[in-house]
Design a protein around this motif. Structure first.
Motif, PDB file in Angstrom:
ATOM      1  N   CYS A  65       1.590  29.300  -6.079  1.00 11.26           N
ATOM      2  CA  CYS A  65       2.917  28.697  -6.083  1.00 11.26           C
ATOM      3  C   CYS A  65       3.454  28.607  -4.663  1.00 11.26           C
ATOM      4  O   CYS A  65       3.111  29.424  -3.802  1.00 11.26           O
ATOM      5  CB  CYS A  65       3.871  29.500  -6.958  1.00 11.26           C
ATOM      6  SG  CYS A  65       3.442  29.431  -8.708  1.00 11.26           S
ATOM      7  N   GLN A  66       4.295  27.621  -4.430  1.00 12.90           N
ATOM      8  CA  GLN A  66       4.909  27.446  -3.124  1.00 12.90           C
ATOM      9  C   GLN A  66       5.995  28.498  -2.917  1.00 12.90           C
ATOM     10  O   GLN A  66       6.410  29.194  -3.850  1.00 12.90           O
ATOM     11  CB  GLN A  66       5.481  26.040  -3.005  1.00 12.90           C
ATOM     12  CG  GLN A  66       4.451  24.934  -3.214  1.00 12.90           C
ATOM     13  CD  GLN A  66       5.066  23.564  -3.169  1.00 12.90           C
ATOM     14  OE1 GLN A  66       5.943  23.288  -2.349  1.00 12.90           O
ATOM     15  NE2 GLN A  66       4.619  22.669  -4.049  1.00 12.90           N
ATOM     16  N   SER A  67       6.479  28.582  -1.704  1.00 11.85           N
ATOM     17  CA  SER A  67       7.505  29.572  -1.370  1.00 11.85           C
ATOM     18  C   SER A  67       8.916  29.008  -1.476  1.00 11.85           C
ATOM     19  O   SER A  67       9.860  29.587  -0.958  1.00 11.85           O
ATOM     20  CB  SER A  67       7.274  30.112   0.049  1.00 11.85           C
ATOM     21  OG  SER A  67       7.281  29.052   0.998  1.00 11.85           O
ATOM     22  N   ASP A  68       9.067  27.857  -2.166  1.00  9.97           N
ATOM     23  CA  ASP A  68      10.394  27.271  -2.312  1.00  9.97           C
ATOM     24  C   ASP A  68      11.184  28.006  -3.398  1.00  9.97           C
ATOM     25  O   ASP A  68      10.659  28.854  -4.115  1.00  9.97           O
ATOM     26  CB  ASP A  68      10.285  25.778  -2.641  1.00  9.97           C
ATOM     27  CG  ASP A  68       9.497  25.512  -3.924  1.00  9.97           C
ATOM     28  OD1 ASP A  68       8.833  26.444  -4.410  1.00  9.97           O
ATOM     29  OD2 ASP A  68       9.558  24.395  -4.440  1.00  9.97           O
ATOM     30  N   GLU A  69      12.462  27.680  -3.518  1.00 16.06           N
ATOM     31  CA  GLU A  69      13.324  28.364  -4.477  1.00 16.06           C
ATOM     32  C   GLU A  69      12.879  28.155  -5.911  1.00 16.06           C
ATOM     33  O   GLU A  69      13.100  29.017  -6.764  1.00 16.06           O
ATOM     34  CB  GLU A  69      14.766  27.873  -4.317  1.00 16.06           C
ATOM     35  CG  GLU A  69      15.442  28.323  -3.026  1.00 16.06           C
ATOM     36  CD  GLU A  69      16.901  27.922  -2.979  1.00 16.06           C
ATOM     37  OE1 GLU A  69      17.386  27.326  -3.978  1.00 16.06           O
ATOM     38  OE2 GLU A  69      17.556  28.199  -1.961  1.00 16.06           O
ATOM     39  N   ALA A  70      12.239  27.035  -6.199  1.00 19.79           N
ATOM     40  CA  ALA A  70      11.801  26.735  -7.558  1.00 19.79           C
ATOM     41  C   ALA A  70      10.450  27.341  -7.897  1.00 19.79           C
ATOM     42  O   ALA A  70       9.987  27.198  -9.029  1.00 19.79           O
ATOM     43  CB  ALA A  70      11.759  25.225  -7.779  1.00 19.79           C
ATOM     44  N   CYS A  71       9.808  28.023  -6.926  1.00 20.45           N
ATOM     45  CA  CYS A  71       8.468  28.591  -7.152  1.00 20.45           C
ATOM     46  C   CYS A  71       7.539  27.520  -7.741  1.00 20.45           C
ATOM     47  O   CYS A  71       6.830  27.737  -8.728  1.00 20.45           O
ATOM     48  CB  CYS A  71       8.528  29.795  -8.071  1.00 20.45           C
ATOM     49  SG  CYS A  71       9.518  31.162  -7.440  1.00 20.45           S
ATOM     50  N   THR A  72       7.557  26.347  -7.141  1.00 19.77           N
ATOM     51  CA  THR A  72       6.796  25.209  -7.644  1.00 19.77           C
ATOM     52  C   THR A  72       5.302  25.443  -7.477  1.00 19.77           C
ATOM     53  O   THR A  72       4.847  25.782  -6.388  1.00 19.77           O
ATOM     54  CB  THR A  72       7.189  23.927  -6.892  1.00 19.77           C
ATOM     55  OG1 THR A  72       8.611  23.789  -6.909  1.00 19.77           O
ATOM     56  CG2 THR A  72       6.540  22.709  -7.527  1.00 19.77           C
TER      57      THR A  72
ATOM     58  N   HIS B 294       1.426  24.744  -6.730  1.00 21.96           N
ATOM     59  CA  HIS B 294       0.754  23.811  -5.833  1.00 21.96           C
ATOM     60  C   HIS B 294      -0.032  22.779  -6.642  1.00 21.96           C
ATOM     61  O   HIS B 294      -0.837  23.127  -7.502  1.00 21.96           O
ATOM     62  CB  HIS B 294      -0.218  24.564  -4.921  1.00 21.96           C
ATOM     63  CG  HIS B 294       0.435  25.174  -3.720  1.00 21.96           C
ATOM     64  ND1 HIS B 294       0.820  24.433  -2.623  1.00 21.96           N
ATOM     65  CD2 HIS B 294       0.776  26.457  -3.447  1.00 21.96           C
ATOM     66  CE1 HIS B 294       1.365  25.235  -1.717  1.00 21.96           C
ATOM     67  NE2 HIS B 294       1.359  26.462  -2.187  1.00 21.96           N
TER      68      HIS B 294
ATOM     69  N   ASN C 137      12.461  24.613 -11.668  1.00 20.18           N
ATOM     70  CA  ASN C 137      13.268  23.400 -11.832  1.00 20.18           C
ATOM     71  C   ASN C 137      12.829  22.719 -13.133  1.00 20.18           C
ATOM     72  O   ASN C 137      12.135  21.700 -13.130  1.00 20.18           O
ATOM     73  CB  ASN C 137      13.084  22.470 -10.639  1.00 20.18           C
ATOM     74  CG  ASN C 137      13.993  21.253 -10.701  1.00 20.18           C
ATOM     75  OD1 ASN C 137      14.800  21.120 -11.627  1.00 20.18           O
ATOM     76  ND2 ASN C 137      13.868  20.366  -9.746  1.00 20.18           N
TER      77      ASN C 137
END
Length: 329
Positions: free
Chosen positions: A272-279, A281, A305
């Motif tokens: 998962c990415q380190s963005d707020e949404a834990c999107t 990859h 999200n």
């Protein structure tokens, strides 16, 4: 890259994890391109829809819920849950999709073209994997004492058992708004606990005024800027503008949203990415993840999200993924 090997005998070319609308769309598109496919789900066919409230009306019109080119018949302008359950079952039957229901996927070993899918029933050799698990099966927990008491639920089904009962509904979005209204009309005494200063702006325009009017006339008690602190067998402890207080409660619905199954994604090797949404990859051109041969489809692509993807736009991931797989040897 996916590879072909005479020394590797796969039970299926592609395993689709998740037997919801998007998972079924992926399976039928992949199968139509001549690949052997199976659909795995830890629960029932379209398990999330099974858990939806009785007679729930979709926000979308039927043509936006269709998959595989099959018309969605309905007696309503917007379909209800029961019609959707019947529709997706009929599509799966018409396409003769191999379904492995009540079989939980627990992990994935190997590499693209030579995977071993671990499930609750054993190991299944496959060449590629599509993850279409949505988010409805993992609620956002409150992390409070008493959250696991038997009268507390993160899922609302129907109101009829709560006539004459004191019911606390936690949340400020569509699910909590619709539950509060239905419970009130079925004779429950409802208190709505809202963390913010008002209902969410995302509440649908035809639901919001109905709820506000019921609050204004006193049929529903709304506590704004209020949070739950603990749950006991007969009450909830809340903290609001007037300080702490105890609210009598026979039933509690904590309708605070849901999230993807990150434990499953990790077990499949999806980062998962380190963005707020834990999107998670994935390549937006192919929906292939950081682990070659593993794809994402539908709402799981949005991470936290959960309003980014729905059936109506997530179903189109199926054709992209099927086309990408068909281009591989």
């Amino acid at each position: 890259m996916l590879t072909a090997s005479d020394t590797f005998s796969a039970d299926y070319d592609v395993a689709v994890i998740g037997a919801g609308p998007v998972g079924l769309a992926c399976a039928l598109e992949i199968q139509r391109r001549g690949r052997r496919v199976a659909v795995f789900d830890k629960g029932a066919l379209v398990n999330s829809l099974v858990g939806y409230p009785t007679n729930m009306e979709f926000f979308s019109t039927p043509e936006l819920l269709e998959i595989g080119g099959y018309p969605f018949p309905t007696a309503h302008y917007k379909p209800i849950r029961e019609e959707a359950l019947d529709y997706y079952r009929r599509v799966a039957e018409a396409e003769k999709l191999p379904l492995r229901l009540y079989e939980r996927v627990t992990g994935l070993a190997g590499e693209a073209g030579r995977f071993e899918l671990h499930t609750s029933r054993g190991t299944v050799p496959v060449r590629a994997v599509v993850v279409a698990t949505g988010f409805f099966d993992v609620p956002n927990r409150l992390g409070l004492p008493g959250e696991d008491l038997p009268h507390v639920s993160h899922y609302y089904k129907e109101p009829y058992a709560h006539a004459g009962q004191r019911v606390v509904v936690v949340g400020a979005k569509n699910s909590s708004a619709k539950a509060a209204l239905a419970l009130t009309r079925a004779g429950a005494r409802v208190t709505l606990v809202v963390r913010g200063a008002a209902l969410s702006e995302s509440v649908k325009y035809w639901i919001r005024p109905d709820l506000l009017n019921r609050i204004a006339e006193g049929r529903i008690t709304a506590l704004y800027n209020t949070t739950l602190q603990a749950i006991t067998p007969d009450a909830v402890q809340v903290l609001g503008p007037d300080g702490p207080q105890a609210l009598p409660a026979d039933f509690v619905y904590a309708l605070t949203g849901y999230r993807p199954d990150y434990a499953l994604l990790a077990a499949l090797g999806v980062a998962c990415q380190s963005d707020e949404a834990c999107t998670p990859h994935y390549d937006p051109e192919s929906f292939e993840t950081n682990r070659p041969g593993v794809y994402l489809a539908g709402t799981v692509c949005g991470g936290l999200n959960t309003s980014r993807w729905f059936i109506e736009n997530g179903r189109h991931h199926a054709q992209v993924i099927a086309g990408h797989l068909a281009s591989r040897p």
